[in-house]
Enzyme design. Structure first.
Site, PDB file in Angstrom:
ATOM      1  N   GLU A  26      17.028   5.746 -13.431  1.00  0.00           N
ATOM      2  CA  GLU A  26      18.452   5.492 -13.599  1.00  0.00           C
ATOM      3  C   GLU A  26      18.991   6.312 -14.793  1.00  0.00           C
ATOM      4  O   GLU A  26      18.400   6.325 -15.881  1.00  0.00           O
ATOM      5  CB  GLU A  26      18.644   3.997 -13.844  1.00  0.00           C
ATOM      6  CG  GLU A  26      20.057   3.533 -14.041  1.00  0.00           C
ATOM      7  CD  GLU A  26      20.152   2.026 -14.261  1.00  0.00           C
ATOM      8  OE1 GLU A  26      21.257   1.480 -14.168  1.00  0.00           O
ATOM      9  OE2 GLU A  26      19.087   1.401 -14.535  1.00  0.00           O
ATOM     10  N   GLY A  52     -21.986 -34.408  22.999  1.00  0.00           N
ATOM     11  CA  GLY A  52     -21.460 -33.598  21.904  1.00  0.00           C
ATOM     12  C   GLY A  52     -20.813 -32.322  22.402  1.00  0.00           C
ATOM     13  O   GLY A  52     -20.616 -32.107  23.606  1.00  0.00           O
ATOM     14  N   TRP A  86     -19.713  -7.218  23.292  1.00  0.00           N
ATOM     15  CA  TRP A  86     -21.155  -7.319  23.065  1.00  0.00           C
ATOM     16  C   TRP A  86     -21.564  -8.792  23.114  1.00  0.00           C
ATOM     17  O   TRP A  86     -21.997  -9.390  22.152  1.00  0.00           O
ATOM     18  CB  TRP A  86     -21.521  -6.665  21.745  1.00  0.00           C
ATOM     19  CG  TRP A  86     -22.994  -6.505  21.507  1.00  0.00           C
ATOM     20  CD1 TRP A  86     -23.764  -7.185  20.620  1.00  0.00           C
ATOM     21  CD2 TRP A  86     -23.886  -5.616  22.181  1.00  0.00           C
ATOM     22  NE1 TRP A  86     -25.070  -6.781  20.682  1.00  0.00           N
ATOM     23  CE2 TRP A  86     -25.184  -5.812  21.641  1.00  0.00           C
ATOM     24  CE3 TRP A  86     -23.722  -4.675  23.207  1.00  0.00           C
ATOM     25  CZ2 TRP A  86     -26.296  -5.100  22.080  1.00  0.00           C
ATOM     26  CZ3 TRP A  86     -24.835  -3.965  23.637  1.00  0.00           C
ATOM     27  CH2 TRP A  86     -26.096  -4.185  23.073  1.00  0.00           C
ATOM     28  N   GLY A 106     -26.946 -23.239  18.885  1.00  0.00           N
ATOM     29  CA  GLY A 106     -28.138 -22.401  18.990  1.00  0.00           C
ATOM     30  C   GLY A 106     -28.284 -21.555  17.743  1.00  0.00           C
ATOM     31  O   GLY A 106     -27.337 -20.881  17.334  1.00  0.00           O
ATOM     32  N   CYS A 152      18.372  -0.378 -10.123  1.00  0.00           N
ATOM     33  CA  CYS A 152      17.930  -1.342 -11.121  1.00  0.00           C
ATOM     34  C   CYS A 152      18.316  -2.786 -10.814  1.00  0.00           C
ATOM     35  O   CYS A 152      17.696  -3.448 -10.011  1.00  0.00           O
ATOM     36  CB  CYS A 152      18.419  -0.918 -12.498  1.00  0.00           C
ATOM     37  SG  CYS A 152      17.476  -1.703 -13.849  1.00  0.00           S
ATOM     38  N   LYS A 196      25.956   2.128  -8.236  1.00  0.00           N
ATOM     39  CA  LYS A 196      25.281   0.848  -8.461  1.00  0.00           C
ATOM     40  C   LYS A 196      26.212  -0.299  -8.069  1.00  0.00           C
ATOM     41  O   LYS A 196      27.396  -0.303  -8.405  1.00  0.00           O
ATOM     42  CB  LYS A 196      24.885   0.749  -9.927  1.00  0.00           C
ATOM     43  CG  LYS A 196      23.982  -0.423 -10.281  1.00  0.00           C
ATOM     44  CD  LYS A 196      23.508  -0.277 -11.734  1.00  0.00           C
ATOM     45  CE  LYS A 196      22.552  -1.372 -12.152  1.00  0.00           C
ATOM     46  NZ  LYS A 196      22.036  -1.153 -13.529  1.00  0.00           N
TER      47      LYS A 196
END
Length: 654
Positions: free
Chosen positions: A54, A468, A483, A363, A179, A123
């Site tokens: 500025e 469960g 995968w 598992g 600013c 400004k």
């Protein structure tokens, strides 16, 4: 491949600079000299848009000297000199200067490109409290008497409603505030952003105070995130200091909430910071964000064009982390791991509360994924006040199981106090081979997947026995690549790791070893972290060690997680991902290797979508999600030809 060196513009990027030049208050000639010097340096480093502070031509702290016509006239003459500079140099400058319109003086930003002043932005908000007295000298933008200036017979656009669009890079739309404009409740930059600005510039002369650096950085980060934009902030340096005020020259560049570059503070020499901002990424974020699209600007803006030179993209001036899912800082990474672990445990605890289940089946193999799932389950049971004996951990040794992984799995289950069952799958799988007429000596996909599906059948049936739920162990990276065995390890009743990429799983288990567990359990977790990733579906080698290493077949998870992040989170095209990967993995992987595995990633990612289209529920933990019910909607039968063709073209261009 070494000849591949696209320009930044071709990648949808811009090299942006912020500077805090050496300054003398009210010495326009000196200030101009230093501005041109730092501009020349920035241009030499490939910068194409440079933001300055500025009122940098005169100094911000001139006070009543702004009433001196000589000061204002010299500033205007300096702007003409800068315009002459941009006619010779491929650089766009945004400079702060006092500008007279009619009988009012304005604190302005001036955009200069291609030898001309393209527009002047006054400004909007003038602070007039504490150490600030701007209303004594300047008028706010709203008091402009016209939407243009008449300078030297040329009409120059003037106003706070200006946007500047680059001629050959349409994604680059510049909006400017000054600013104090950034510190108010409703900053102009917000309206500029919803009007199309992707690059927000703030010319500032912000005096330093204790703690203000952190506040300023947070403000810039937040505004760049809120506006889905790049935000550059250039602040006046120590030379601006006068009377009771000290200035530090803290300038910075942020993009969508991340600081890319910033200058040192309190240095009287000129300071420069550069960063390559990703305009394509910002456009992608806006395209996905309907709330942003529905934000209506309060007023229309005038859009002006300006020439913007291009620059080579090698090397990129922005951080390109090789592990985008893993923070490099130890403390931040630890905090991230704690948060993810809490998300996983809470998600599972809610599922258990909702179903009323007090038993789960999981598992365990002694590998990273099943270990993390077991730790999450144990902590979820603790959270609900359930006995860990309700966790039925099942290890199912088969043709590829090694003593190391089996031993780690079984001992960890004992140390955690969960129920443990050991069930060999060899007899059942051999019977299955006999039933379908498969030769056990043929180690093909049937040989491997029969084991995975046998294990899933055992887990599901035990879950029925104990009333469960089966806890899934597969991670995000495996889902991305497909995968996993369809209706094998692909299936469960709640997949606690489905939002966690492989590169992060190892850090999570390591964090658990340090923060959540101790003693022998911690030692076992560290050994699991050191074990190669493997499904252990092929027989061990002659030494009894793992004979099937996943990454030898599908490629390094380090690369695939990098690809995953940039494909799904950032929507980058293949060429851009390749260019980023070259920089991120320089010295670790060569161009041919990166290209090979990138092509493999696209093939697998597209061909395996059908597995993701019917995933079990699992907690969302990050911004990359492949759940068909959440962030990722992709047809199961989409073609990868378009993406692979771009990679083929890249490969043949060598």
């Amino acid at each position: 491949m070494t000849s591949f060196n696209p320009s930044l513009g071709a990648l949808g990027m811009l090299r942006l600079g912020v500077a805090s030049p050496e300054l003398r208050v009210a010495d326009v000639a000196f200030n101009l000299e230093r501005i041109l010097a730092i501009a020349h340096e920035a241009r030499g480093k490939g910068c194409r848009l440079l933001l300055l502070p500025e009122l940098c031509l005169t100094g911000y702290t001139c006070g009543d000297l702004f009433f001196q016509p000589l000061l204002v006239e010299q500033a205007r003459a300096a702007l003409e000199r800068i315009a002459e500079f941009t006619a010779r140099e491929p650089l766009v400058l945004v400079v702060g200067a006092p500008v007279l319109q009619g009988d009012r003086l304005f604190n302005c930003a001036v955009l200069i490109a291609g030898g001309r002043i393209r527009g002047v932005v006054p400004k909007t908000f003038l602070p007039n409290t504490q150490e600030f007295y701007e209303q004594r000298w300047f008028a706010p933008a709203g008091e402009a008497s016209a939407d243009h200036l008449n300078w030297g017979g040329e009409s120059i656009p003037f106003g706070a409603d200006l946007l500047f669009q680059a001629e050959r890079l349409p994604q680059c739309v510049v909006g400017i505030e000054i600013c104090e404009d950034a510190w108010v409740a409703n900053p102009p930059s917000g309206q500029l952003a919803v009007s199309g600005a992707t690059v927000l510039l703030n010319l500032s002369a912000s005096p330093e105070l204790l703690g203000k650096q952190e506040y300023r950085r947070a403000l810039v980060q937040a505004q760049s995130a809120r506006c889905l934009a790049a935000y550059a902030y250039a602040s006046a340096g120590p030379g601006e200091s006068s009377t009771d005020l000290v200035f530090s020259g803290h300038s910075l560049i942020a993009e969508y909430g991340m600081v890319l570059a910033e200058t040192d503070r309190f240095d009287f020499e000129s300071q420069l910071a550069l960063a390559d901002v990703d305009l394509q990424r910002l456009g992608n974020e806006r395209l996905k964000n309907n709330s942003f699209a529905e934000s209506r600007p309060a007023r229309s803006c005038r859009t002006l064009s300006f020439p913007l030179p291009d620059t080579p993209a090698q090397p990129l001036l922005r951080p390109i982390p090789a592990m985008p899912f893993v923070p490099p800082d130890d403390r931040e990474r630890s905090g991230r791991c704690r948060e993810i672990f809490a998300l996983q445990t809470t998600g599972l605890a809610k599922r258990l509360r909702h179903t009323g289940a007090k038993q789960v089946v999981i598992g365990i193999s002694g590998g990273l994924d099943s270990t993390l799932a077991l730790l999450v389950t144990a902590k979820a049971f603790d959270k609900l006040g359930l006995a860990r004996q309700g966790i039925c951990a099942v290890t199912m040794p088969g043709f590829g199981t090694t003593a190391r992984t089996r031993g780690n799995a079984e001992r960890l289950a004992e140390l955690l106090g969960v129920s443990l069952r050991v069930i060999s799958i060899d007899p059942a799988v051999r019977q299955h081979f006999a039933d379908i007429g498969h030769d056990e000596a043929v180690h093909d996909i049937t040989y491997e997947n029969s084991q995975a599906r046998e294990r899933t059948q055992i887990l599901m049936d035990i879950a029925n026995q104990v009333q469960g739920l089966v806890i899934g162990t597969g991670d995000l990276s495996e889902l991305a690549l497909g995968w996993c065995t369809y209706n094998g390890d692909h299936m469960s009743m709640y997949g606690v790791n489905s939002g966690v990429p492989k590169t992060l799983v190892r850090y999570l288990v390591s964090w658990c070893a340090e923060a959540e567990f101790s003693g022998e359990a911690s030692a076992i977790l560290r050994d699991i972290c050191a074990t190669p990733v493997s499904p252990e579906l092929l027989p061990p080698d002659e030494n009894g060690e793992i004979g099937q290493v996943t990454e030898d077949h599908i490629g390094p998870y380090l690369l695939h997680d990098f690809f995953l992040f940039h494909v799904v989170r950032l929507q980058y095209p293949p060429v851009k991902i390749f260019h980023f990967a070259r920089q991120a993995f320089a010295g670790s992987y060569g161009d041919e290797e990166i290209l090979h595995w990138l092509k493999n990633f696209y093939r697998r990612f597209f061909s395996q979508q059908f597995k993701r289209s019917c995933l079990p529920d699992g907690p969302k933990v990050g911004s990359v999600v492949l759940s068909p019910r959440g962030d990722w909607r992709m047809p199961s039968d989409a073609s990868a030809a378009l993406w692979l063709a771009q990679l083929e073209e890249l490969e043949t261009s060598r």
